[in-house]
Design a protein around this motif. Sequence first.
Motif, PDB file in Angstrom:
ATOM      1  N   MET A   5      -9.235  38.816 -47.489  1.00 36.58           N
ATOM      2  CA  MET A   5      -9.765  37.513 -47.867  1.00 36.58           C
ATOM      3  C   MET A   5      -8.597  36.550 -48.054  1.00 36.58           C
ATOM      4  N   GLU A   6      -8.597  35.485 -47.276  1.00 39.49           N
ATOM      5  CA  GLU A   6      -7.569  34.471 -47.374  1.00 39.49           C
ATOM      6  C   GLU A   6      -7.976  33.383 -48.371  1.00 39.49           C
ATOM      7  N   SER A   7      -6.984  32.764 -48.954  1.00 45.09           N
ATOM      8  CA  SER A   7      -7.202  31.607 -49.813  1.00 45.09           C
ATOM      9  C   SER A   7      -5.933  30.778 -49.829  1.00 45.09           C
ATOM     10  N   GLY A   8      -6.033  29.579 -50.368  1.00 42.17           N
ATOM     11  CA  GLY A   8      -4.857  28.739 -50.528  1.00 42.17           C
ATOM     12  C   GLY A   8      -4.734  27.598 -49.546  1.00 42.17           C
ATOM     13  N   GLY A   9      -5.652  27.527 -48.594  1.00 42.82           N
ATOM     14  CA  GLY A   9      -5.599  26.421 -47.653  1.00 42.82           C
ATOM     15  C   GLY A   9      -5.986  25.111 -48.319  1.00 42.82           C
ATOM     16  N   GLY A  10      -5.832  24.037 -47.580  1.00 42.39           N
ATOM     17  CA  GLY A  10      -6.185  22.730 -48.111  1.00 42.39           C
ATOM     18  C   GLY A  10      -5.639  21.626 -47.239  1.00 42.39           C
ATOM     19  N   SER A  11      -5.733  20.410 -47.757  1.00 45.18           N
ATOM     20  CA  SER A  11      -5.239  19.229 -47.059  1.00 45.18           C
ATOM     21  C   SER A  11      -4.006  18.707 -47.781  1.00 45.18           C
ATOM     22  N   VAL A  12      -2.917  18.554 -47.043  1.00 40.90           N
ATOM     23  CA  VAL A  12      -1.668  18.070 -47.627  1.00 40.90           C
ATOM     24  C   VAL A  12      -1.024  17.070 -46.690  1.00 40.90           C
ATOM     25  N   GLN A  13      -0.086  16.320 -47.229  1.00 37.23           N
ATOM     26  CA  GLN A  13       0.677  15.394 -46.396  1.00 37.23           C
ATOM     27  C   GLN A  13       1.864  16.115 -45.765  1.00 37.23           C
ATOM     28  N   GLY A  15       5.412  17.324 -44.822  1.00 40.99           N
ATOM     29  CA  GLY A  15       6.575  17.532 -45.669  1.00 40.99           C
ATOM     30  C   GLY A  15       6.294  18.355 -46.912  1.00 40.99           C
ATOM     31  N   ARG A  16       5.029  18.504 -47.252  1.00 34.87           N
ATOM     32  CA  ARG A  16       4.673  19.275 -48.435  1.00 34.87           C
ATOM     33  C   ARG A  16       4.566  20.759 -48.103  1.00 34.87           C
ATOM     34  N   SER A  17       4.247  21.546 -49.124  1.00 36.41           N
ATOM     35  CA  SER A  17       4.179  22.997 -48.981  1.00 36.41           C
ATOM     36  C   SER A  17       2.810  23.527 -49.388  1.00 36.41           C
ATOM     37  N   LEU A  18       2.476  24.674 -48.858  1.00 39.69           N
ATOM     38  CA  LEU A  18       1.292  25.421 -49.267  1.00 39.69           C
ATOM     39  C   LEU A  18       1.641  26.896 -49.271  1.00 39.69           C
ATOM     40  N   ARG A  19       0.965  27.644 -50.131  1.00 39.81           N
ATOM     41  CA  ARG A  19       1.104  29.089 -50.101  1.00 39.81           C
ATOM     42  C   ARG A  19      -0.274  29.703 -49.891  1.00 39.81           C
ATOM     43  N   MET A  83       4.477  28.275 -46.833  1.00 40.72           N
ATOM     44  CA  MET A  83       4.683  27.341 -45.733  1.00 40.72           C
ATOM     45  C   MET A  83       5.330  26.077 -46.287  1.00 40.72           C
ATOM     46  N   ASN A  84       6.531  25.789 -45.840  1.00 42.36           N
ATOM     47  CA  ASN A  84       7.290  24.625 -46.302  1.00 42.36           C
ATOM     48  C   ASN A  84       7.446  23.601 -45.184  1.00 42.36           C
ATOM     49  N   ARG A  85       7.730  22.369 -45.600  1.00 45.30           N
ATOM     50  CA  ARG A  85       7.970  21.265 -44.642  1.00 45.30           C
ATOM     51  C   ARG A  85       6.866  21.243 -43.589  1.00 45.30           C
ATOM     52  N   ASP A 111      -2.309  39.469 -31.296  1.00 40.77           N
ATOM     53  CA  ASP A 111      -3.530  39.599 -32.092  1.00 40.77           C
ATOM     54  C   ASP A 111      -4.328  40.848 -31.742  1.00 40.77           C
ATOM     55  N   TYR A 112      -4.206  41.344 -30.507  1.00 40.29           N
ATOM     56  CA  TYR A 112      -4.986  42.521 -30.115  1.00 40.29           C
ATOM     57  C   TYR A 112      -4.530  43.792 -30.832  1.00 40.29           C
ATOM     58  N   GLU A 113      -3.377  43.728 -31.496  1.00 38.15           N
ATOM     59  CA  GLU A 113      -2.882  44.896 -32.225  1.00 38.15           C
ATOM     60  C   GLU A 113      -3.591  45.096 -33.559  1.00 38.15           C
ATOM     61  N   TYR A 114      -4.344  44.117 -34.009  1.00 34.58           N
ATOM     62  CA  TYR A 114      -4.902  44.136 -35.356  1.00 34.58           C
ATOM     63  C   TYR A 114      -6.418  44.288 -35.317  1.00 34.58           C
ATOM     64  N   GLY A 115      -6.916  45.226 -36.097  1.00 34.59           N
ATOM     65  CA  GLY A 115      -8.351  45.508 -36.083  1.00 34.59           C
ATOM     66  C   GLY A 115      -9.125  44.912 -37.230  1.00 34.59           C
ATOM     67  N   TYR A 116      -8.423  44.472 -38.257  1.00 35.80           N
ATOM     68  CA  TYR A 116      -9.081  43.906 -39.436  1.00 35.80           C
ATOM     69  C   TYR A 116      -8.646  42.459 -39.598  1.00 35.80           C
ATOM     70  N   TRP A 117      -9.631  41.604 -39.840  1.00 40.83           N
ATOM     71  CA  TRP A 117      -9.368  40.170 -39.953  1.00 40.83           C
ATOM     72  C   TRP A 117     -10.111  39.590 -41.146  1.00 40.83           C
ATOM     73  N   GLY A 118      -9.496  38.600 -41.774  1.00 43.00           N
ATOM     74  CA  GLY A 118     -10.178  37.818 -42.777  1.00 43.00           C
ATOM     75  C   GLY A 118     -10.988  36.706 -42.140  1.00 43.00           C
ATOM     76  N   GLN A 119     -11.645  35.924 -42.978  1.00 46.28           N
ATOM     77  CA  GLN A 119     -12.531  34.876 -42.468  1.00 46.28           C
ATOM     78  C   GLN A 119     -11.781  33.578 -42.190  1.00 46.28           C
ATOM     79  N   GLY A 120     -10.563  33.487 -42.665  1.00 47.14           N
ATOM     80  CA  GLY A 120      -9.747  32.312 -42.393  1.00 47.14           C
ATOM     81  C   GLY A 120      -9.767  31.290 -43.513  1.00 47.14           C
ATOM     82  N   THR A 121      -8.706  30.499 -43.559  1.00 45.68           N
ATOM     83  CA  THR A 121      -8.624  29.384 -44.501  1.00 45.68           C
ATOM     84  C   THR A 121      -8.032  28.191 -43.760  1.00 45.68           C
ATOM     85  N   GLN A 122      -8.616  27.029 -43.947  1.00 44.53           N
ATOM     86  CA  GLN A 122      -8.227  25.840 -43.183  1.00 44.53           C
ATOM     87  C   GLN A 122      -7.026  25.151 -43.824  1.00 44.53           C
ATOM     88  N   VAL A 123      -6.068  24.799 -42.990  1.00 44.96           N
ATOM     89  CA  VAL A 123      -4.921  23.994 -43.409  1.00 44.96           C
ATOM     90  C   VAL A 123      -4.918  22.720 -42.584  1.00 44.96           C
TER      91      VAL A 123
END
Length: 127
Positions: A5-13, A15-19, A83-85, A111-123
């Motif tokens: 389960m991914e989390s932490g996405g969002g809308s930023v300007q 030059g900013r950072s997100l984790r 994720m910086n800058r 991507d074909y190497e991975y069998g398990y995926w989360g639902q994604g988070t939008q940045v």
Amino acid sequence: QVYLMESGGGSVQAGRSLRLSCLDSGYKYGEYCVAWFRQAPGKEREGLAAMHTGGSSPYYADSVKGRFTISQDTAKKTVYLQMNRLEPEDTAMYYCAAVLAMGCPTNPMADYEYGYWGQGTQVTVSS
């Protein structure tokens, strides 16, 4: 079984950072290679970074090397993508993925190497 389960996405300007966080609620944490991918509208899915949860040197795509950092908190069974800058070109849906293996794949950005995926988070990065 692996549940991501991914989390932490969002809308930023720009030059900013997100984790971003990828929580693995499975019971074999420490035995997976976990990677971060992203996909922007109309573009192919792109591998960004990968690491083995048992401990290994991380892998990075050239496009994010020096700006993005993958890490983990084993107690929280969570893999992070710092994720910086950020740039408008980083706008995408971000996914974490996992494969149960002794080490990361020969091509950890495939991507074909991975069998398990989360639902994604939008940045979304605005200029």
